[in-house]
Design an enzyme around this catalytic site. Structure first.
Site, PDB file in Angstrom:
ATOM      1  N   CYS A  49      20.826   6.219 -60.291  1.00  0.00           N
ATOM      2  CA  CYS A  49      19.685   6.614 -61.128  1.00  0.00           C
ATOM      3  C   CYS A  49      19.353   8.101 -60.958  1.00  0.00           C
ATOM      4  CB  CYS A  49      18.511   5.695 -60.813  1.00  0.00           C
ATOM      5  SG  CYS A  49      17.250   5.688 -62.080  1.00  0.00           S
ATOM      6  N   HIS A  52      20.745  -0.202 -60.702  1.00  0.00           N
ATOM      7  CA  HIS A  52      20.398  -0.247 -59.273  1.00  0.00           C
ATOM      8  C   HIS A  52      21.013  -1.471 -58.600  1.00  0.00           C
ATOM      9  CE1 HIS A  52      17.151   2.830 -59.188  1.00  0.00           C
ATOM     10  NE2 HIS A  52      17.060   2.545 -60.469  1.00  0.00           N
ATOM     11  N   GLU A  68      21.159  -2.000 -55.491  1.00  0.00           N
ATOM     12  CA  GLU A  68      20.354  -2.338 -54.300  1.00  0.00           C
ATOM     13  C   GLU A  68      19.201  -3.277 -54.639  1.00  0.00           C
ATOM     14  OE1 GLU A  68      20.178   0.435 -55.948  1.00  0.00           O
ATOM     15  OE2 GLU A  68      18.162   1.320 -55.884  1.00  0.00           O
TER      16      GLU A  68
END
Lengths: 227, 77
Positions: free
Chosen positions: A85, A201, A203
């Site tokens: 990002c 993302h 994560e």
């Protein structure tokens, strides 16, 4: 395996990334952007967030941080760098990745789950992933990937388009393009394939009970290359 | 000495903000509006007295930081 997450003023996905890396077995360390050198690492991650409040252009000011010179040396050594990002935006601003991330076409901040298709798996980020389509999360205002036609041809010829937005079946078209990115591009690699920048993302997708598990597949694959 | 610089998107690069402004102006009955492109303006004070040298320095700043040459052009005023 050692990893380093670089923190800039305004980074806000750094701790999630720390949790993810540790969960999959990386010995992770957090590094402040003002450090002159990066401690010994096998992987460096530039996390998401809003470094310097997105002033001037997203990632532009972070791209001039003290630590960036040492990041450039790290890239030259062939080791892995991942930008998520805002981290992706920083990598384009430093010139380590081609193109630029512009304001979303619809001028709205987009926060939702999307499907991405793995376009190139001859690299350490996606090499042994069995699935072709992953479900990941995006949250951004500037994810509209753009580059000139010449540059587009170059990155296509060099197989640098890592992932594209698609539907659950892996179909990439305008309908499945959340932000207006050219060719539905969600992530690109450098020419040498050791630097990856991506808007989604992973994560945020490391717990099947909370969100989804496809981020786990991504991190496990990276780690697998070090075993 | 103060040097002024503007940074604008290159022709052909999509400018959704400019387009939104253009549509709003049209809806405010500014029927004259044909096109709007949005840009950035910088007012930079430097401690250089020679105008030519000052402009050259600001040009360097545009190249290295103020503009992203992939999508933007700059102009020293």
């Amino acid at each position: 395996m050692k990893s380093s997450v670089i923190i800039f003023p305004g980074s806000n996905c750094d701790r999630d990334m720390d949790v993810a890396l540790k969960k999959f077995g990386f010995k992770n360390q957090m590094v402040w952007h003002n450090e002159p050198e990066i401690p010994k690492s096998d992987l460096i991650v530039l996390p998401g967030g809003f470094s310097y409040g997105d002033y001037l252009r997203c990632g532009s000011i972070a791209g001039k941080s003290k630590i960036i010179n040492s990041l450039i040396d790290f890239v030259k050594s062939g080791r892995l760098v991942l930008g998520i990002c805002n981290g992706f935006q920083i990598l384009t601003e430093t010139g380590l990745l081609p193109g630029v991330l512009q304001r979303n076409k619809n001028l709205e901040f987009i926060c939702k789950n999307v499907f991405i298709k793995i376009n190139n798996n001859s690299n350490s980020f996606f090499n042994n992933i069995k699935k072709n389509v992953l479900k990941l999360h995006i949250a951004h205002n500037e994810g509209n990937y753009f580059c000139s036609n010449d540059e587009l041809k170059t990155i296509e010829d060099n197989n640098q388009i890592a992932i594209t937005y698609c539907n659950s079946e892996g179909l990439s078209n305008e309908e499945n393009n959340p932000n207006g990115a050219i060719k539905n591009i969600a992530g690109v690699l450098n020419k040498e394939k050791n630097v990856l920048g991506m808007m989604p993302h992973p994560e945020r997708m490391i717990d099947k009970y909370l969100s989804g598990d496809d981020g786990s597949i991504f991190f496990e694959n990276i780690l697998g290359n070090f075993k | 000495m103060k040097i002024k610089a503007i940074v604008t998107l290159k022709e052909g690069v999509l400018d959704p903000q400019g387009k939104a402004i253009q549509q709003t102006l049209s809806s405010m009955s500014f029927s004259e509006v044909k096109k709007v492109r949005q840009g950035k303006y910088f007012d930079i004070e430097v401690n250089i007295e020679d105008e030519k040298k000052a402009k050259a320095k600001v040009e360097e700043m545009c190249e290295k930081l103020l503009a992203n040459l992939v999508i933007e052009d700059y102009k020293i005023l």
